[in-house]
Design an enzyme around this catalytic site. Structure first.
Site, mmCIF file in Angstrom:
data_model
loop_
_atom_site.group_PDB
_atom_site.id
_atom_site.type_symbol
_atom_site.label_atom_id
_atom_site.label_comp_id
_atom_site.label_asym_id
_atom_site.label_seq_id
_atom_site.Cartn_x
_atom_site.Cartn_y
_atom_site.Cartn_z
ATOM 1 N N CYS A 73 -38.269 41.568 -18.032
ATOM 2 C CA CYS A 73 -38.147 41.337 -19.478
ATOM 3 C C CYS A 73 -38.154 39.827 -19.668
ATOM 4 O O CYS A 73 -37.210 39.228 -20.179
ATOM 5 C CB CYS A 73 -36.876 41.959 -20.033
ATOM 6 N N ALA A 74 -39.254 39.207 -19.239
ATOM 7 C CA ALA A 74 -39.276 37.758 -19.038
ATOM 8 C C ALA A 74 -39.278 36.960 -20.329
ATOM 9 O O ALA A 74 -38.900 35.784 -20.326
ATOM 10 C CB ALA A 74 -40.497 37.376 -18.192
ATOM 11 N N GLY A 102 -39.913 33.113 -20.514
ATOM 12 C CA GLY A 102 -39.836 32.589 -19.153
ATOM 13 C C GLY A 102 -38.618 31.768 -18.791
ATOM 14 O O GLY A 102 -38.604 31.150 -17.728
ATOM 15 N N LYS A 145 -35.549 32.571 -17.714
ATOM 16 C CA LYS A 145 -34.935 32.960 -16.446
ATOM 17 C C LYS A 145 -35.963 32.997 -15.320
ATOM 18 O O LYS A 145 -35.598 32.860 -14.148
ATOM 19 C CB LYS A 145 -34.216 34.297 -16.610
ATOM 20 N N ASP A 189 -43.510 41.101 -19.564
ATOM 21 C CA ASP A 189 -42.808 41.405 -20.812
ATOM 22 C C ASP A 189 -43.722 42.276 -21.671
ATOM 23 O O ASP A 189 -44.957 42.171 -21.578
ATOM 24 C CB ASP A 189 -42.441 40.124 -21.574
ATOM 25 N N ARG A 219 -44.924 36.343 -26.532
ATOM 26 C CA ARG A 219 -43.781 35.617 -25.964
ATOM 27 C C ARG A 219 -44.073 35.202 -24.526
ATOM 28 O O ARG A 219 -43.785 34.074 -24.120
ATOM 29 C CB ARG A 219 -42.526 36.485 -26.004
ATOM 30 N N ASP A 252 -33.473 41.441 -17.752
ATOM 31 C CA ASP A 252 -32.736 40.787 -18.836
ATOM 32 C C ASP A 252 -33.022 41.605 -20.088
ATOM 33 O O ASP A 252 -33.908 41.292 -20.867
ATOM 34 C CB ASP A 252 -33.216 39.338 -18.978
ATOM 35 N N CYS A 300 -27.151 39.778 -23.024
ATOM 36 C CA CYS A 300 -26.335 38.761 -23.702
ATOM 37 C C CYS A 300 -25.502 39.466 -24.774
ATOM 38 O O CYS A 300 -25.451 39.047 -25.925
ATOM 39 C CB CYS A 300 -27.179 37.639 -24.280
#
Length: 434
Positions: free
Chosen positions: A241-242, A245, A247, A265, A270, A309, A362
């Site tokens: 789920c980059a 970029g 992470k 992703d 994105r 992520d 998050c």
């Protein structure tokens, strides 16, 4: 513009946001276009006022018994500052009743409901209570503070010990005095900018060090999430789920440009933004896998590490996006849970026997964190959880004891929060394929 005029403008912007139900950034941009006399410093100050008002919107409304945009903005300004506007014809006229002292405000909030004291939506009160118990209002209040600025030294070219003195010589930081730039608390690559630094004047994305790939802007919690994955040189890693970029860059640095990082992703736009960032950082071991049928087929059973992520409500980043918490609706939480399950289902078949699947959000909500992992484990025999203590001690041995004392241990992972760790609210669980 005078300070009072900036506050008047902030009231105008917030009224526009509420009246037209639009994102704050759009309202701020339109205000700037229609008020060309306002300089960049004015626009930045107005944005700060708007975001401060949104951070404590619920508690201010309760303390002032007024939920208007005007009350929200004035309630975020110190009474002494408001009184200093006397004679400023561009400032809003304010009565003493609108200026309770900090003690009066605290007294009015003493008996308020938990969601008011914690400044989060009422419908999330049960979820916050489940996650934090009696500490829910304090955790919510910490998520309503202004966020710090943290950088991640790009160790592919610039170790942290070399980066800090370079940044300390920047005119804005040198004028801020000793301690303006220093090492972060938890991550070995984190660089801390002191709260008094004028970040907009420093312009961290315009320095020579940034343009030459010396660092990225990244919260220390995000840095820790990448480091806790245990990514190591020579591994085959999928960042599934980059996004843009962020992470991926951190994982590549941990791997010292050895092995492979496959960044994927579902949002091609994105993901396309990652290309320039990777080149600037000097990353040579990353491949972008754009969303198309069969894009991940070649990775089945090959990955040492699948890093997820996952999409989430973002409740752990409300310090940075305070408008997001008031726009969040119950239906969005359920939608995110479906997307999280889908992301895990996508990642699991790519991991080799003995490999790891690292799940990160998050968010501070158990519904998006431990509950999701529990459901995955129940539906997927052959997976286990690596104990959080072992994960932390392997990733950050020098601060392991302090970090383990600060994070909240969950059944399947660990939870960082601004109140306890000073970083954004990240959750990390490390799963192992037996």
């Amino acid at each position: 513009m005078t300070p009072g005029a900036r506050v008047a403008a902030a009231i105008e912007v917030l009224a526009d946001v509420e009246g037209r139900r639009r994102p704050v950034q759009d309202a701020l941009k339109d205000w700037g276009l229609s008020h060309r006399f306002a300089g960049s410093g004015d626009r930045a100050a107005i944005a700060d006022r708007v975001y401060d008002a949104l951070r404590r919107r619920r508690s201010t409304a309760w303390a002032l018994d007024d939920d208007s945009p005007r009350a929200a903005v004035l309630g975020s300004v110190a009474p002494e500052e408001v009184r200093s506007w006397a004679g400023d014809r561009h400032a809003p006229e304010v009565g003493e009743a609108e200026l309770p002292s900090p003690d009066d405000r605290a007294a009015r909030l003493a008996g308020a409901p938990v969601h008011v004291r914690g400044d989060y939506p009422e419908w999330l009160a049960p979820a916050f209570g489940r996650a934090f118990g009696e500490e829910a209002p304090a955790e919510g209040a910490a998520l309503a503070e202004r966020p710090p600025t943290r950088l991640r030294a790009n160790t592919l070219g610039t170790p942290r010990d070399a980066l800090i003195p370079k940044l300390a010589g920047h005119p804005v930081l040198s004028r801020a005095g000793d301690g303006a730039v220093s090492a972060g608390r938890w991550s070995p690559d984190a660089v801390r900018l002191a709260p008094g630094v004028d970040v907009r004047r420093f312009a961290p994305t315009a320095t020579a060090e940034f343009l030459h790939g010396g660092y990225e802007i990244q919260d220390e919690g995000s840095q820790l999430a990448a480091r806790l994955s245990g990514a190591a040189p020579g591994e085959q890693v999928g960042d599934l789920c980059a996004g843009a970029g962020g992470k991926t860059l951190a994982l590549a640095a941990l791997m010292a440009n050895r092995g492979q990082v496959f960044a994927h992703d579902v949002d091609a736009r994105r993901l396309a933004k990652a290309d320039e960032r990777l080149r600037r950082a000097g990353v040579r071991n990353a491949q972008l896998l754009f969303p198309r049928p069969g894009a991940l087929d070649g990775l089945a059973g090959r990955l040492d590490l699948a890093f997820v992520d996952a999409p989430c409500t973002g409740s752990g980043t409300w310090r940075r996006n305070p408008d997001a918490k008031w726009r969040l609706r119950p239906g969005a939480l359920e939608q995110r849970r479906r997307e999280q399950a889908e992301a895990l289902a996508l990642a699991a078949p790519l991991v080799r026997p003995g490999g790891r699947l690292v799940y990160v959000t998050c968010s501070v909500l158990l519904e998006e964190n431990d509950d999701v992992i529990a459901a995955f484990l129940a539906a997927n025999p052959g997976w286990g959880i690596r104990p959080a203590e072992a994960v932390v001690r392997a990733a950050v041995p020098s601060v392991a004891d302090a970090l383990l004392a600060a994070v909240q241990a969950r059944a399947h992972g660990l939870q960082m929060t601004p109140r306890l760790t000073g970083v954004d609210g990240f959750y990390v669980a490390v799963l192992e394929k037996e």
